[in-house]
Design a protein around this motif. Structure first.
Motif, PDB file in Angstrom:
ATOM      1  N   ARG A 165       0.854  -1.190   0.000  1.00 42.40           N
ATOM      2  CA  ARG A 165       0.000   0.000   0.000  1.00 42.40           C
ATOM      3  C   ARG A 165       0.890   1.241   0.000  1.00 42.40           C
ATOM      4  NH1 ARG A 165      -1.604  -3.030   4.272  1.00 42.40           N
ATOM      5  NH2 ARG A 165      -3.682  -3.989   4.158  1.00 42.40           N
ATOM      6  N   LYS A 166       0.321   2.375  -0.371  1.00 42.15           N
ATOM      7  CA  LYS A 166       1.050   3.629  -0.225  1.00 42.15           C
ATOM      8  C   LYS A 166       1.173   3.932   1.272  1.00 42.15           C
ATOM      9  CE  LYS A 166      -0.737   7.578  -1.671  1.00 42.15           C
ATOM     10  NZ  LYS A 166      -1.171   8.600  -2.651  1.00 42.15           N
ATOM     11  N   PRO A 167       2.394   4.181   1.752  1.00 39.76           N
ATOM     12  CA  PRO A 167       2.554   4.458   3.194  1.00 39.76           C
ATOM     13  C   PRO A 167       1.784   5.707   3.609  1.00 39.76           C
ATOM     14  CG  PRO A 167       4.683   4.069   2.128  1.00 39.76           C
ATOM     15  CD  PRO A 167       3.669   4.186   1.038  1.00 39.76           C
ATOM     16  N   ARG A 168       1.313   5.702   4.860  1.00 40.27           N
ATOM     17  CA  ARG A 168       0.514   6.832   5.357  1.00 40.27           C
ATOM     18  C   ARG A 168       1.300   8.144   5.321  1.00 40.27           C
ATOM     19  NH1 ARG A 168      -1.942   3.360   9.780  1.00 40.27           N
ATOM     20  NH2 ARG A 168      -3.941   2.722   8.899  1.00 40.27           N
ATOM     21  N   ASP A 169       2.620   8.058   5.540  1.00 36.76           N
ATOM     22  CA  ASP A 169       3.436   9.286   5.591  1.00 36.76           C
ATOM     23  C   ASP A 169       4.071   9.626   4.247  1.00 36.76           C
ATOM     24  OD1 ASP A 169       5.288   7.259   5.371  1.00 36.76           O
ATOM     25  OD2 ASP A 169       6.575   7.952   7.004  1.00 36.76           O
ATOM     26  N   PHE A 170       3.547   9.012   3.162  1.00 44.73           N
ATOM     27  CA  PHE A 170       4.187   9.177   1.854  1.00 44.73           C
ATOM     28  C   PHE A 170       4.283  10.641   1.431  1.00 44.73           C
ATOM     29  CE2 PHE A 170       3.998   9.093  -2.893  1.00 44.73           C
ATOM     30  CZ  PHE A 170       5.205   8.443  -3.109  1.00 44.73           C
ATOM     31  N   GLY A 171       3.278  11.427   1.790  1.00 44.73           N
ATOM     32  CA  GLY A 171       3.285  12.849   1.427  1.00 44.73           C
ATOM     33  C   GLY A 171       4.429  13.629   2.043  1.00 44.73           C
ATOM     34  N   ASN A 172       5.027  13.070   3.092  1.00 41.73           N
ATOM     35  CA  ASN A 172       6.149  13.752   3.763  1.00 41.73           C
ATOM     36  C   ASN A 172       7.512  13.232   3.311  1.00 41.73           C
ATOM     37  OD1 ASN A 172       4.301  15.208   5.342  1.00 41.73           O
ATOM     38  ND2 ASN A 172       4.130  13.510   6.790  1.00 41.73           N
ATOM     39  N   TRP A 173       7.521  12.263   2.398  1.00 44.36           N
ATOM     40  CA  TRP A 173       8.807  11.718   1.947  1.00 44.36           C
ATOM     41  C   TRP A 173       9.606  12.793   1.219  1.00 44.36           C
ATOM     42  CZ3 TRP A 173       8.777   6.091  -0.364  1.00 44.36           C
ATOM     43  CH2 TRP A 173       8.326   5.197   0.611  1.00 44.36           C
ATOM     44  N   ALA A 174      10.903  12.841   1.513  1.00 43.95           N
ATOM     45  CA  ALA A 174      11.797  13.784   0.819  1.00 43.95           C
ATOM     46  C   ALA A 174      12.027  13.296  -0.610  1.00 43.95           C
ATOM     47  CB  ALA A 174      13.117  13.881   1.560  1.00 43.95           C
ATOM     48  N   LYS A 175      12.282  14.261  -1.503  1.00 41.68           N
ATOM     49  CA  LYS A 175      12.631  13.925  -2.888  1.00 41.68           C
ATOM     50  C   LYS A 175      14.095  14.236  -3.115  1.00 41.68           C
ATOM     51  CE  LYS A 175       8.015  14.474  -4.846  1.00 41.68           C
ATOM     52  NZ  LYS A 175       7.178  15.143  -5.861  1.00 41.68           N
ATOM     53  N   PRO A 176      14.789  13.481  -3.972  1.00 43.35           N
ATOM     54  CA  PRO A 176      14.248  12.335  -4.729  1.00 43.35           C
ATOM     55  C   PRO A 176      13.821  11.194  -3.803  1.00 43.35           C
ATOM     56  CG  PRO A 176      16.635  12.410  -4.937  1.00 43.35           C
ATOM     57  CD  PRO A 176      16.232  13.668  -4.234  1.00 43.35           C
ATOM     58  N   HIS A 177      12.752  10.498  -4.205  1.00 50.21           N
ATOM     59  CA  HIS A 177      12.264   9.362  -3.436  1.00 50.21           C
ATOM     60  C   HIS A 177      13.317   8.249  -3.401  1.00 50.21           C
ATOM     61  CE1 HIS A 177       7.813  10.576  -4.214  1.00 50.21           C
ATOM     62  NE2 HIS A 177       8.257  11.088  -3.098  1.00 50.21           N
TER      63      HIS A 177
END
Length: 338
Positions: A111-123
């Motif tokens: 699944r997409k992790p709940r905190d995915f929106g906070n992941w730094a880029k580049p992923h």
């Protein structure tokens, strides 16, 4: 050529496009659409009239004459400004799966992790997310987001490439999964990587050839799969049919994926290209066909005016058909003259 029930599929696909065109997302998409004269209203009226002709024409010849009289065919410029379009196929794989990891079922979909929106880029890269061997497990940043486990690493990867899957679970139940997001990388084709490294010839490259290659050389998965850093997350879809990027179901042999920054979403199109079918001997042959289709999906590898991906359904035969398609043809959009 079509098969019995093909007309019904076309009507169903038209109805799904009409459903999409009545949504707020369609209103917005066409407000931003770059080509003058192609409006949501014109696309919608074109579908309604085409459906009337399909339902009420007495013969195929009468239907075709009416279409040519009433519609304008807008040809895509293709990737060379000469109308050449590269076609591929996609499908819903059907594999065995388990809701729990076991010594046999070791390769997860996530699944997409709940905190995915906070992941730094580049992923994180694919290797950083699942390990070069696909077995990073508890050390993965995705640990805890597992949805289901598969026996075969390449099968898990191919579900990511196709964007959906159907899993026959060890408890006898069926689980369906669909696209739930992705990391921020472009798609890299491992088939093209094998060709580039001269591991397989360009001529005759297909999905069955790729699968055979990795079955004969399983350790090379560790080298090639991490080259595609685009990582796909999934959600359980509870048996619902696979949906395209427009939010409506895609229809086998009647839905295509194109670059939606260029092509009119939900529109009626005509493709002219070879499409594989099983012949009476049970072998695949690919006659040149002209088919009416609906533009209802997109994909990370589908960029520019010269790319079309044809949806071919689910299961092994669909996969074999999809895996054969890697050639060129033409793409036209049909719109009412007025």
């Amino acid at each position: 050529p079509g098969k019995p029930g093909d007309r019904q599929r076309l009507l169903r696909a038209i109805n799904y496009s009409l459903r999409y065109l009545n949504t707020n997302s369609a209103v917005k998409a066409y407000q931003d659409y770059p080509v003058r004269g192609i409006t949501r209203d014109r696309v919608r009226r074109s579908l309604i009239r085409f459906r009337e002709l399909l339902l009420y024409s007495r013969t195929p010849a009468e239907f075709q004459r009416a279409v040519e009289r009433e519609f304008v065919f807008y040809q895509s410029v293709g990737h060379d400004n000469q109308g050449t379009v590269s076609f591929t196929g996609y499908f819903v794989p059907v594999y065995r799966g388990s809701r729990k990891p076991t010594p046999e079922y070791r390769y997860p979909l996530y699944r997409k992790p709940r905190d995915f929106g906070n992941w730094a880029k580049p992923h994180p890269t694919r290797a950083e997310l699942e390990g070069e061997d696909g077995l990073l497990g508890k050390q993965s940043p995705l640990s805890g987001s597992e949805l289901v486990w598969l026996r075969d690493r390449l099968e898990a990867f191919l579900i990511q490439v196709q964007g959906s899957g159907k899993l026959e679970l060890t408890d006898g139940k069926i689980m369906t999964v669909g696209y739930g997001g992705s990391t921020d990388y472009s798609y890299t084709s491992i088939g093209r990587e094998l060709v580039k490294d001269e591991k397989v010839p360009q001529e005759g490259m297909s999905l069955p050839v790729l699968i055979d290659y990795f079955q004969a050389n399983p350790l090379e998965l560790n080298e090639y799969l991490p080259r595609n850093n685009r990582f796909i997350f999934f959600q359980e879809t509870k048996g619902a049919p696979p949906r395209g990027s427009l939010g409506v179901p895609v229809t086998p042999d009647r839905s295509i994926a194109t670059d939606k920054s260029l092509m009119p979403p939900g529109a009626l199109a005509l493709i002219r290209t070879p499409i594989p079918y099983l012949n009476q001997s049970g072998e695949l042959e690919a006659p040149l066909v002209s088919r009416y289709v609906l533009d209802q999906d997109t994909g990370s590898a589908i960029k520019g005016a010269g790319r079309v991906d044809i949806f071919l359904g689910g299961g092994k035969v669909a996969g074999d058909r999809a895996g054969m398609i890697d050639w060129t043809g033409q793409l036209y959009y049909l719109l009412l003259r007025n």
